[in-house]
Design an enzyme around this catalytic site. Structure first.
Site, PDB file in Angstrom:
ATOM      1  N   ASP A  13       0.813  -1.225   0.000  1.00 44.65           N
ATOM      2  CA  ASP A  13       0.000   0.000   0.000  1.00 44.65           C
ATOM      3  C   ASP A  13       0.840   1.265   0.000  1.00 44.65           C
ATOM      4  OD1 ASP A  13      -2.255  -1.692   0.236  1.00 44.65           O
ATOM      5  OD2 ASP A  13      -1.905  -1.808   2.390  1.00 44.65           O
ATOM      6  N   GLU A  14       1.992   1.223  -0.637  1.00 42.78           N
ATOM      7  CA  GLU A  14       2.858   2.412  -0.690  1.00 42.78           C
ATOM      8  C   GLU A  14       2.406   3.384  -1.772  1.00 42.78           C
ATOM      9  OE1 GLU A  14       4.058  -0.660  -1.196  1.00 42.78           O
ATOM     10  OE2 GLU A  14       5.401  -1.183   0.455  1.00 42.78           O
ATOM     11  N   LYS A  16       2.089   2.130  -5.038  1.00 41.54           N
ATOM     12  CA  LYS A  16       2.824   1.650  -6.216  1.00 41.54           C
ATOM     13  C   LYS A  16       2.009   1.765  -7.489  1.00 41.54           C
ATOM     14  CE  LYS A  16       3.404  -2.403  -4.433  1.00 41.54           C
ATOM     15  NZ  LYS A  16       2.845  -2.162  -3.101  1.00 41.54           N
ATOM     16  N   GLY A  17       0.673   1.641  -7.336  1.00 39.81           N
ATOM     17  CA  GLY A  17      -0.194   1.693  -8.515  1.00 39.81           C
ATOM     18  C   GLY A  17       0.023   2.973  -9.297  1.00 39.81           C
ATOM     19  N   GLY A  40      -3.977  -4.733  -4.420  1.00 39.47           N
ATOM     20  CA  GLY A  40      -5.008  -3.800  -4.834  1.00 39.47           C
ATOM     21  C   GLY A  40      -4.329  -2.538  -5.301  1.00 39.47           C
ATOM     22  N   HIS A  41      -4.484  -2.212  -6.550  1.00 40.53           N
ATOM     23  CA  HIS A  41      -3.861  -1.009  -7.086  1.00 40.53           C
ATOM     24  C   HIS A  41      -4.948  -0.047  -7.510  1.00 40.53           C
ATOM     25  CE1 HIS A  41       0.103  -3.194  -8.246  1.00 40.53           C
ATOM     26  NE2 HIS A  41      -0.109  -3.123  -6.958  1.00 40.53           N
ATOM     27  N   GLN A 217       2.289  -6.030  -3.119  1.00 33.95           N
ATOM     28  CA  GLN A 217       2.607  -6.021  -1.686  1.00 33.95           C
ATOM     29  C   GLN A 217       3.888  -5.216  -1.451  1.00 33.95           C
ATOM     30  OE1 GLN A 217       1.797  -9.521  -2.943  1.00 33.95           O
ATOM     31  NE2 GLN A 217      -0.262  -8.758  -2.694  1.00 33.95           N
ATOM     32  N   THR A 294      -9.686  -5.352   0.741  1.00 33.99           N
ATOM     33  CA  THR A 294     -10.612  -5.839   1.777  1.00 33.99           C
ATOM     34  C   THR A 294     -11.384  -4.708   2.446  1.00 33.99           C
ATOM     35  OG1 THR A 294      -8.823  -5.742   3.378  1.00 33.99           O
ATOM     36  CG2 THR A 294      -9.195  -7.866   2.326  1.00 33.99           C
ATOM     37  N   ARG A 296     -10.360  -2.944   4.730  1.00 33.89           N
ATOM     38  CA  ARG A 296      -9.960  -2.817   6.142  1.00 33.89           C
ATOM     39  C   ARG A 296      -9.193  -1.520   6.368  1.00 33.89           C
ATOM     40  NH1 ARG A 296      -6.613  -8.141   7.258  1.00 33.89           N
ATOM     41  NH2 ARG A 296      -6.101  -7.867   5.066  1.00 33.89           N
ATOM     42  N   ARG A 298      -6.304   0.682   7.590  1.00 32.02           N
ATOM     43  CA  ARG A 298      -4.885   0.384   7.764  1.00 32.02           C
ATOM     44  C   ARG A 298      -4.357   0.985   9.059  1.00 32.02           C
ATOM     45  NH1 ARG A 298      -4.147   2.341   1.670  1.00 32.02           N
ATOM     46  NH2 ARG A 298      -4.901   0.475   0.654  1.00 32.02           N
ATOM     47  N   LEU A 325       3.055  12.586   0.072  1.00 33.49           N
ATOM     48  CA  LEU A 325       3.714  13.632   0.860  1.00 33.49           C
ATOM     49  C   LEU A 325       2.677  14.629   1.390  1.00 33.49           C
ATOM     50  CD1 LEU A 325       6.521  14.774   1.689  1.00 33.49           C
ATOM     51  CD2 LEU A 325       6.356  16.274  -0.295  1.00 33.49           C
ATOM     52  N   SER A 405       5.061  12.146  -5.059  1.00 31.78           N
ATOM     53  CA  SER A 405       3.636  12.239  -5.348  1.00 31.78           C
ATOM     54  C   SER A 405       2.984  13.159  -4.326  1.00 31.78           C
ATOM     55  CB  SER A 405       3.030  10.835  -5.309  1.00 31.78           C
ATOM     56  OG  SER A 405       1.643  10.935  -5.357  1.00 31.78           O
ATOM     57  N   GLY A 407      -0.428  14.052  -4.500  1.00 28.37           N
ATOM     58  CA  GLY A 407      -1.887  13.927  -4.559  1.00 28.37           C
ATOM     59  C   GLY A 407      -2.225  12.671  -5.337  1.00 28.37           C
TER      60      GLY A 407
HETATM   61  P1  IMP Z   1      -2.294 -12.799   2.210  1.00 26.08           P
HETATM   62  O1  IMP Z   1      -1.363 -12.227   1.202  1.00 26.08           O
HETATM   63  O2  IMP Z   1      -3.739 -12.648   1.834  1.00 26.08           O
HETATM   64  O3  IMP Z   1      -1.950 -14.210   2.584  1.00 26.08           O
HETATM   65  O4  IMP Z   1      -2.127 -11.937   3.561  1.00 26.08           O
HETATM   66  C1  IMP Z   1      -0.941 -11.973   4.334  1.00 26.08           C
HETATM   67  C2  IMP Z   1      -0.609 -10.595   4.871  1.00 26.08           C
HETATM   68  O5  IMP Z   1      -0.254  -9.747   3.804  1.00 26.08           O
HETATM   69  C3  IMP Z   1      -1.765  -9.894   5.585  1.00 26.08           C
HETATM   70  O6  IMP Z   1      -1.241  -9.104   6.634  1.00 26.08           O
HETATM   71  C4  IMP Z   1      -2.351  -9.008   4.513  1.00 26.08           C
HETATM   72  O7  IMP Z   1      -3.037  -7.891   5.050  1.00 26.08           O
HETATM   73  C5  IMP Z   1      -1.079  -8.576   3.804  1.00 26.08           C
HETATM   74  N1  IMP Z   1      -1.292  -8.199   2.407  1.00 26.08           N
HETATM   75  C6  IMP Z   1      -1.489  -8.996   1.354  1.00 26.08           C
HETATM   76  N2  IMP Z   1      -1.604  -8.288   0.227  1.00 26.08           N
HETATM   77  C7  IMP Z   1      -1.455  -7.002   0.566  1.00 26.08           C
HETATM   78  C8  IMP Z   1      -1.415  -5.784  -0.182  1.00 26.08           C
HETATM   79  O8  IMP Z   1      -1.543  -5.745  -1.403  1.00 26.08           O
HETATM   80  N3  IMP Z   1      -1.222  -4.652   0.543  1.00 26.08           N
HETATM   81  C9  IMP Z   1      -1.039  -4.667   1.874  1.00 26.08           C
HETATM   82  N4  IMP Z   1      -1.057  -5.776   2.613  1.00 26.08           N
HETATM   83  C10 IMP Z   1      -1.251  -6.936   1.961  1.00 26.08           C
END
Ligand code: IMP
Length: 419
Positions: A13-14, A16-17, A40-41, A217, A294, A296, A298, A325, A405, A407
């Site tokens: 989630d840096e 990167k997309g 997720g990008h 990731q 998901t 969720r 962060r 930034l 970046s 914005g």
């Molecule tokens: P999994 O990749 O679904 O097995 O999840 C393992 C861990 O990696 C969990 O803490 C997820 O929240 C995290 N994770 C997996 N994919 C991403 C991503 O794209 N961004 C951030 N965290 C991720």
């Protein structure tokens, strides 16, 4: 011609997309080499948000897309994304025949394992990633090349059921092999035109075309280098390009590390600079820190340069892209972690054991805040203190800056030319 790689230096989630989208305008082919639809990008074009989980983000630029052998593919998700992208642009996609398929039982087992772990759960995305990679390593996976060949697929599925049916039952899963076969053979049929040997393809073009390898990731989630066991099951590290795409690493001439101006993490596991109070809330709200995959929320905290230096060292980062930034705009003071205190001593390395990492106390450098970095398009226009912050990061990591970046939009981007 040459190849570039974009890798995340934190827990994913840096942003990167956006960086991949930026660089993909300059290349011919964009390749994913690991992970699956746990990623997720989000890319914002003309104010419209596009979310991809499996396809490389370069798709919106109409580039050739490659899903490498190191990726795990959920065929139904892939078909949905192909459908979504085809409404926006022409699709030119190649999926490795060696990539493993995420089967329905992988997704079920991911969920059941997480429930069983109770308060020790990893907090996975429940997309079946871990169980799929586990089967791959146990030589019990199904590859895309098999999925698209009905006979082979049937044979393979039967072999797997022979070995795994008892395990499924022990988990309380009563799976109908015929139903699975019918559903997945249909996916295979639809995906057949895209499946090919991507290794030969990539090697045949690497000297003639521009290629971008897009990491999913982040380094701290790498199965090997991350905060094990609170990691994903693949290799986001730049070295994963070699195993996950089948190309010679010496052909990659620039590795760009993406660092968010603060840090976030989804799911469980140690996070030394986490801010649980007001600052954490502020970053989460202002940064829109909710998962693309998901939804969720962060966990948020200050930038951790101990972790970033470790990531930069192992990945061999040539240049830094600093994202979000602008989210730090308006804060009076900004902290950056430059060491860990543990049992009365200061460390500047990232511990390999999470029992230590869970108990370190961050050592912070405090820098003055700023107003108004948002939307700036030239480095000179950034507030003085924002530039000071960026220089601090770059000097500390001994890596030059290439992109800032400011914005979410494509236009909110500063590029810095190397001297
Ligand atoms: P999994 O990749 O679904 O097995 O999840 C393992 C861990 O990696 C969990 O803490 C997820 O929240 C995290 N994770 C997996 N994919 C991403 C991503 O794209 N961004 C951030 N965290 C991720």
């Amino acid at each position: 011609m040459g190849a570039k790689a974009i890798v995340g230096l934190q827990w994913g989630d840096e942003g990167k997309g956006k960086i991949t989208d930026f660089f993909s305008s300059q290349v011919d082919v964009v390749v994913r080499y690991q992970g699956g639809n746990n990623a997720g990008h989000t890319v914002v074009v003309n104010g419209k948000k596009y979310k991809f989980h499996l396809l490389p983000s370069g798709g919106l630029r109409g580039k050739k897309l490659v899903i490498g052998n190191g990726v795990v593919v959920n065929p139904s998700v892939l078909l949905d994304e192909i459908d979504m992208l085809s409404r926006h642009s022409k699709i030119d996609l190649m999926v490795s025949d060696r990539a493993n398929v995420i089967m329905p039982y992988h997704i079920m087992l991911d969920g059941i394992d997480e429930e069983r772990l109770k308060d020790k759960k990893i907090g996975t995305t429940k997309r079946g990633i871990g169980p799929c990679y586990a089967d791959k390593i146990a030589r019990l996976g199904i590859r895309m090349g098999e999925l698209v060949d009905k006979e082979l697929f049937k044979e393979r599925l039967e072999t797997i059921f022979l070995l795994k049916e008892k395990i499924f039952e022990a988990y309380g899963l009563h799976l109908d092999i015929n139903e699975i076969f019918e559903e997945y053979a249909d996916y295979g049929e639809k995906l057949k035109p895209y499946v090919d040997d991507t290794i030969y393809y990539l090697n045949s073009i690497i000297d003639e075309k521009e290629i971008l390898f897009e990491g999913a990731q982040g380094f701290l989630l790498d199965i090997e280098y991350g905060t094990y066991p609170f990691v994903t099951s693949s290799n986001p590290v730049a070295g994963g390009i070699s195993t996950g795409a089948g190309v010679n690493l010496r052909k990659v001439d620039a590795i760009i590390g993406v660092l968010k101006a603060y840090i976030t993490r989804v799911g469980a596991g140690p996070m030394p600079t986490e801010e649980k109070g007001k600052i954490g809330e502020h970053l989460a709200e202002k940064g829109g820190e909710y998962g693309t995959t998901t939804g969720r929320k962060r966990r948020c905290g200050w930038l951790d340069l101990v972790a970033a230096r470790y990531a930069s060292m192992v990945n061999g980062i040539d240049a830094l892209a600093i994202t979000k930034l602008d989210v730090l705009d308006g804060l009076e003071k900004i902290k950056v972690c430059i060491g860990y205190e543990y049992e009365g001593r200061i460390y500047d390395g990232f511990p390999s054991m999470i029992n230590i990492l869970e108990n370190v106390k961050p050592v912070y450098e405090e820098l003055p805040g700023w107003e108004g970095a948002r939307g700036k398009k030239r480095y000179e226009d950034l507030p003085f203190n924002a530039r000071k912050y960026l220089n601090f990061i770059s000097e500390w990591l001994d890596v030059p800056l290439t992109i800032i970046s400011t914005g979410a939009g494509r236009e909110d981007t500063i590029t810095i030319q190397a001297d």
